[in-house]
Design an enzyme around this catalytic site. Structure first.
Site, PDB file in Angstrom:
ATOM      1  N   ASP A   1       0.768  -1.143  -0.063  1.00 25.88           N
ATOM      2  CA  ASP A   1      -0.067  -0.036   0.027  1.00 25.88           C
ATOM      3  C   ASP A   1       0.799   1.335   0.043  1.00 25.88           C
ATOM      4  O   ASP A   1       0.337   2.359   0.459  1.00 25.88           O
ATOM      5  CB  ASP A   1      -0.926  -0.105   1.313  1.00 25.88           C
ATOM      6  CG  ASP A   1      -1.942  -1.204   1.265  1.00 25.88           C
ATOM      7  OD1 ASP A   1      -2.186  -1.671   0.150  1.00 25.88           O
ATOM      8  OD2 ASP A   1      -2.203  -1.708   2.566  1.00 25.88           O
TER       9      ASP A   1
ATOM     10  N   LYS B   1       1.668   2.118  -5.147  1.00 29.58           N
ATOM     11  CA  LYS B   1       2.199   1.697  -6.527  1.00 29.58           C
ATOM     12  C   LYS B   1       1.436   1.758  -7.519  1.00 29.58           C
ATOM     13  O   LYS B   1       1.761   2.424  -8.529  1.00 29.58           O
ATOM     14  CB  LYS B   1       2.566   0.105  -6.249  1.00 29.58           C
ATOM     15  CG  LYS B   1       3.577  -0.209  -5.085  1.00 29.58           C
ATOM     16  CD  LYS B   1       3.653  -1.849  -5.011  1.00 29.58           C
ATOM     17  CE  LYS B   1       2.190  -2.541  -4.222  1.00 29.58           C
ATOM     18  NZ  LYS B   1       2.217  -1.873  -2.756  1.00 29.58           N
TER      19      LYS B   1
ATOM     20  N   GLY C   1      -4.446  -4.461  -3.593  1.00 30.89           N
ATOM     21  CA  GLY C   1      -5.523  -3.209  -4.109  1.00 30.89           C
ATOM     22  C   GLY C   1      -4.572  -2.109  -4.475  1.00 30.89           C
ATOM     23  O   GLY C   1      -3.920  -1.386  -3.585  1.00 30.89           O
ATOM     24  N   HIS C   2      -4.584  -1.862  -5.564  1.00 24.61           N
ATOM     25  CA  HIS C   2      -3.823  -0.666  -6.309  1.00 24.61           C
ATOM     26  C   HIS C   2      -4.936   0.389  -6.667  1.00 24.61           C
ATOM     27  O   HIS C   2      -5.517   0.547  -7.723  1.00 24.61           O
ATOM     28  CB  HIS C   2      -2.988  -1.270  -7.507  1.00 24.61           C
ATOM     29  CG  HIS C   2      -1.981  -2.214  -7.001  1.00 24.61           C
ATOM     30  ND1 HIS C   2      -0.908  -2.521  -7.818  1.00 24.61           N
ATOM     31  CD2 HIS C   2      -1.746  -2.827  -5.685  1.00 24.61           C
ATOM     32  CE1 HIS C   2      -0.168  -3.459  -7.074  1.00 24.61           C
ATOM     33  NE2 HIS C   2      -0.545  -3.553  -6.072  1.00 24.61           N
TER      34      HIS C   2
ATOM     35  N   GLN D   1       2.143  -6.021  -3.289  1.00 22.79           N
ATOM     36  CA  GLN D   1       2.576  -6.056  -1.723  1.00 22.79           C
ATOM     37  C   GLN D   1       3.633  -5.487  -1.650  1.00 22.79           C
ATOM     38  O   GLN D   1       3.915  -4.142  -2.317  1.00 22.79           O
ATOM     39  CB  GLN D   1       2.763  -7.691  -1.374  1.00 22.79           C
ATOM     40  CG  GLN D   1       1.405  -8.293  -1.435  1.00 22.79           C
ATOM     41  CD  GLN D   1       0.874  -8.938  -2.323  1.00 22.79           C
ATOM     42  OE1 GLN D   1       1.514  -9.558  -3.151  1.00 22.79           O
ATOM     43  NE2 GLN D   1      -0.412  -8.463  -2.763  1.00 22.79           N
TER      44      GLN D   1
HETATM   45  P1  GDP Z   1      -0.894   0.294  -3.705  1.00 25.79           P
HETATM   46  O1  GDP Z   1      -1.480  -1.024  -3.116  1.00 25.79           O
HETATM   47  O2  GDP Z   1       0.661   0.406  -3.528  1.00 25.79           O
HETATM   48  O3  GDP Z   1      -0.997   0.724  -4.833  1.00 25.79           O
HETATM   49  O4  GDP Z   1      -1.273   1.311  -2.508  1.00 25.79           O
HETATM   50  P2  GDP Z   1      -2.954   1.697  -2.250  1.00 25.79           P
HETATM   51  O5  GDP Z   1      -3.916   2.000  -3.346  1.00 25.79           O
HETATM   52  O6  GDP Z   1      -3.496   0.208  -1.445  1.00 25.79           O
HETATM   53  O7  GDP Z   1      -3.041   2.825  -1.103  1.00 25.79           O
HETATM   54  C1  GDP Z   1      -2.306   3.907  -1.344  1.00 25.79           C
HETATM   55  C2  GDP Z   1      -3.580   4.738  -0.821  1.00 25.79           C
HETATM   56  O8  GDP Z   1      -2.705   6.339  -0.847  1.00 25.79           O
HETATM   57  C3  GDP Z   1      -4.628   5.257  -2.003  1.00 25.79           C
HETATM   58  O9  GDP Z   1      -5.853   5.426  -1.145  1.00 25.79           O
HETATM   59  C4  GDP Z   1      -3.956   6.205  -2.886  1.00 25.79           C
HETATM   60  O10 GDP Z   1      -5.062   6.596  -3.591  1.00 25.79           O
HETATM   61  C5  GDP Z   1      -3.432   6.930  -1.972  1.00 25.79           C
HETATM   62  N1  GDP Z   1      -2.104   7.695  -2.263  1.00 25.79           N
HETATM   63  C6  GDP Z   1      -0.987   7.377  -3.033  1.00 25.79           C
HETATM   64  N2  GDP Z   1      -0.083   8.307  -3.245  1.00 25.79           N
HETATM   65  C7  GDP Z   1      -0.649   9.187  -2.376  1.00 25.79           C
HETATM   66  C8  GDP Z   1       0.083  10.683  -1.980  1.00 25.79           C
HETATM   67  O11 GDP Z   1       1.058  11.160  -2.286  1.00 25.79           O
HETATM   68  N3  GDP Z   1      -0.850  11.290  -1.098  1.00 25.79           N
HETATM   69  C9  GDP Z   1      -1.779  10.835  -0.634  1.00 25.79           C
HETATM   70  N4  GDP Z   1      -2.512  11.752   0.255  1.00 25.79           N
HETATM   71  N5  GDP Z   1      -2.513   9.752  -1.107  1.00 25.79           N
HETATM   72  C10 GDP Z   1      -1.714   9.016  -1.893  1.00 25.79           C
HETATM   73  P1  IMO Z   2      -0.934  -4.283  -2.189  1.00 19.75           P
HETATM   74  O1  IMO Z   2      -0.200  -4.670  -3.383  1.00 19.75           O
HETATM   75  C1  IMO Z   2      -0.983  -4.649   2.249  1.00 19.75           C
HETATM   76  C2  IMO Z   2      -0.823  -8.637   3.883  1.00 19.75           C
HETATM   77  C3  IMO Z   2      -2.339  -9.073   4.423  1.00 19.75           C
HETATM   78  C4  IMO Z   2      -1.700 -10.124   5.405  1.00 19.75           C
HETATM   79  C5  IMO Z   2      -0.673 -10.708   4.621  1.00 19.75           C
HETATM   80  C6  IMO Z   2      -0.870 -12.225   3.939  1.00 19.75           C
HETATM   81  O2  IMO Z   2      -2.215  -3.454  -2.325  1.00 19.75           O
HETATM   82  O3  IMO Z   2       0.258  -3.489  -1.611  1.00 19.75           O
HETATM   83  P2  IMO Z   2      -2.557 -12.861   1.959  1.00 19.75           P
HETATM   84  O4  IMO Z   2      -3.942 -12.425   1.729  1.00 19.75           O
HETATM   85  O5  IMO Z   2      -1.481 -12.417   0.879  1.00 19.75           O
HETATM   86  O6  IMO Z   2      -2.252 -14.153   2.175  1.00 19.75           O
HETATM   87  O7  IMO Z   2      -2.050 -11.960   3.253  1.00 19.75           O
HETATM   88  O8  IMO Z   2      -0.136  -9.917   3.619  1.00 19.75           O
HETATM   89  N1  IMO Z   2      -1.229  -8.273   2.402  1.00 19.75           N
HETATM   90  C7  IMO Z   2      -1.285  -6.674   1.919  1.00 19.75           C
HETATM   91  N2  IMO Z   2      -1.080  -5.871   2.747  1.00 19.75           N
HETATM   92  N3  IMO Z   2      -1.089  -4.475   0.747  1.00 19.75           N
HETATM   93  C8  IMO Z   2      -1.257  -5.617  -0.028  1.00 19.75           C
HETATM   94  O9  IMO Z   2      -1.201  -5.595  -1.420  1.00 19.75           O
HETATM   95  C9  IMO Z   2      -1.424  -6.958   0.625  1.00 19.75           C
HETATM   96  N4  IMO Z   2      -1.554  -8.080   0.439  1.00 19.75           N
HETATM   97  C10 IMO Z   2      -1.304  -8.947   1.062  1.00 19.75           C
HETATM   98  O10 IMO Z   2      -2.866  -7.977   4.921  1.00 19.75           O
HETATM   99  O11 IMO Z   2      -1.134  -9.249   6.528  1.00 19.75           O
HETATM  100 MG    MG Z   3      -2.730  -1.817  -1.864  1.00 22.79          MG
END
Ligand code: GDP
Ligand code: IMO
Ligand code: MG
Length: 421
Positions: A13, A16, A40-41, A222
């Site tokens: 998270d 990415k 979840g991207h 991840q």
């Molecule tokens: P990912 O799994 O690495 O793609 O990240 P996620 O999408 O799960 O979580 C990142 C969250 O932060 C999302 O809600 C994005 O919209 C938000 N986000 C990404 N970059 C920034 C930033 O620079 N500032 C803020 N405030 N939010 C961001």
């Molecule tokens: P993105 O790509 C954050 C965590 C889960 C759990 C562990 C194992 O959005 O960054 P799993 O379902 O893979 O067996 O869970 O890994 N986890 C993540 N945490 N971002 C993710 O993906 C994750 N994918 C798995 O919360 O601790």
């Molecule tokens: Mg994510």
């Protein structure tokens, strides 16, 4: 060397999805190399937020090719839902999304097994996303998996039934109630949808395109601290999230890798169980969660929040061979008077720079405090215009890691991205 990699350096998270989308104009192909619907991207443009799970984050650029590599585990039911929510018609998407025939399938019973195993673990549960990731990768490594290419076999239903029977034998040992029909309906519809796409040996395509000079961005899921080998095992995911995973997950050679972009938040978050040395179980942690909207993109669970952890970041940089750092979410910390950075640990009372092998070691973070910044930075376009104390924060991280921070993200929208010149 036409292939660059972008991956997470923390516990996932890091942002990415947002950054892959923002970088996509520079590339011809965006390819996911591991993970599955546990990811979840999120990305945002035109005031609309999209969350992708299986589909690479370049999909909103119509002229780019997106590839789901062999290292990914695909749940057809999730795939179907995602394709339907995407917007463009399927006929159009089949031209810009190609799937590896070698990618393993997540079966409905993998999800059931995931839930049954977690329930059995009780207090020591991993905090899995319950998407069937662990059981699907277990079957892959155990040579019992079903692969995307198998769906084209005439006797696919029979092969599926054989695999399901094996899962039922395991499930008999668990006191876990389920109704398989509920899971199967959307799954088989997803199988039919998958058949409309090109299901090929994407390793040939990728290598061919790389030789022709096309630029490829490999998108990780991840984060490094969740890697099955180098994360805080067993509180990890079941794939190699590190740069080496791009080679095995796409069928490319290390010789072809150019830049390895490591993305990290200006602070840390973790969702699920496992060690988190700099976690803040206090007001500051709550502030980070609320201001940063730190709730899971896949599960909606509140993310644990804490200060930036340099020993963990340096470890990730080392394992991945990071060439450039990208920092996200510094905007969330605007208004913090003082910001802590963990520079080393005290493990069982002794100063330590390494991540301990034992998850139950007592880790006390050693902090350096730096002054915060007050300005709202989301509208800033140029690196030089960032507040001085944020620049000092960036410099501190660069000096400690030896890697330049070349991109600073200051908001969730693709436009809120500062490329450092
Ligand atoms: P990912 O799994 O690495 O793609 O990240 P996620 O999408 O799960 O979580 C990142 C969250 O932060 C999302 O809600 C994005 O919209 C938000 N986000 C990404 N970059 C920034 C930033 O620079 N500032 C803020 N405030 N939010 C961001
Ligand atoms: P993105 O790509 C954050 C965590 C889960 C759990 C562990 C194992 O959005 O960054 P799993 O379902 O893979 O067996 O869970 O890994 N986890 C993540 N945490 N971002 C993710 O993906 C994750 N994918 C798995 O919360 O601790
Ligand atoms: Mg994510």
């Amino acid at each position: 060397m036409n292939i660059d990699i972008l991956l997470g350096l923390q516990w996932g998270d890091e942002g990415k999805g947002k950054i892959v989308d923002a970088l996509s104009p520079v590339y011809d192909i965006i390819a996911r190399f591991q993970g599955g619907p546990n990811a979840g991207h999120s990305l945002e443009f035109n005031n609309i937020k999209h969350v992708l799970h299986l589909i690479p984050s370049g999909i909103f650029h119509p002229d780019k090719l997106n590839i789901i590599g062999n290292g990914v585990v695909i749940d057809p039911a999730v795939f179907k839902k995602e394709i339907e929510e995407l917007g463009p018609p399927v006929d159009e998407l089949t031209k810009r999304l190609i799937i590896s025939a070698r990618a393993n399938l997540i079966m409905p019973s993998h999800r059931i097994l995931d839930a049954a195993y977690e329930l059995q673990k009780g207090n020591s549960k991993i905090g899995s996303t319950l998407k069937g990731i662990g059981p699907a990768y277990t079957d892959k490594a155990g040579r019992n998996g079903l692969r995307v290419g198998d769906i084209l076999r005439k006797n696919f239903r029979e092969i599926y039934a054989e695999h399901f029977k094996n899962h039922l034998i395991i499930l008999k040992n668990y006191d876990f109630k389920f109704n398989i029909k509920e899971y199967e309906e959307g799954w088989f519809e997803g199988i039919e949808l998958l058949k409309k796409f090109q299901l090929i040996n994407t390793e040939y395509l990728l290598n061919d395109l790389a030789v022709k000079g096309k630029r490829i961005l490999a998108e990780g899921a991840q984060g490094t601290m969740l890697d099955v080998d180098f994360g805080s095992y067993p509180f990890v995911t079941s794939s190699n999230t590190i740069s080496a995973g791009a080679c095995t997950g796409l069928g490319i050679s290390p010789k072809q890798i150019g830049e390895i972009f490591g993305i990290f938040k200006a602070y840390c978050t973790r969702v699920g169980s496992g060690p988190f040395p700099t976690e803040l179980n206090d007001e500051t942690g709550n502030n980070l969660r609320n201001l940063g909207h730190e709730f899971g993109s896949t599960t909606g669970r509140p993310r644990r929040c804490g200060w930036l952890d340099l020993p963990a970041l340096k470890y990730s940089i080392m394992i991945n061979g990071i060439t450039q750092l990208f920092m996200t979410k510094a905007d969330v910390m605007s208004g913090f008077k003082s910001i802590n950075i963990c520079t080393s640990y005290k493990v069982d009372g002794k100063e330590c720079l390494e991540i301990p092998f034992n998850n139950d070691s007592e880790i006390e973070p050693v902090y350096t405090a730096l002054p915060g910044w007050n300005e709202n930075i989301s509208g800033i376009k140029e690196f030089d215009d960032l507040p001085e104390s944020l620049k000092k924060y960036i410099e501190f991280i660069e000096n400690n890691t030896g890697v330049p921070i070349t991109l600073v993200s200051v908001g969730p929208d693709r436009k809120e991205t500062i490329f450092r010149k």
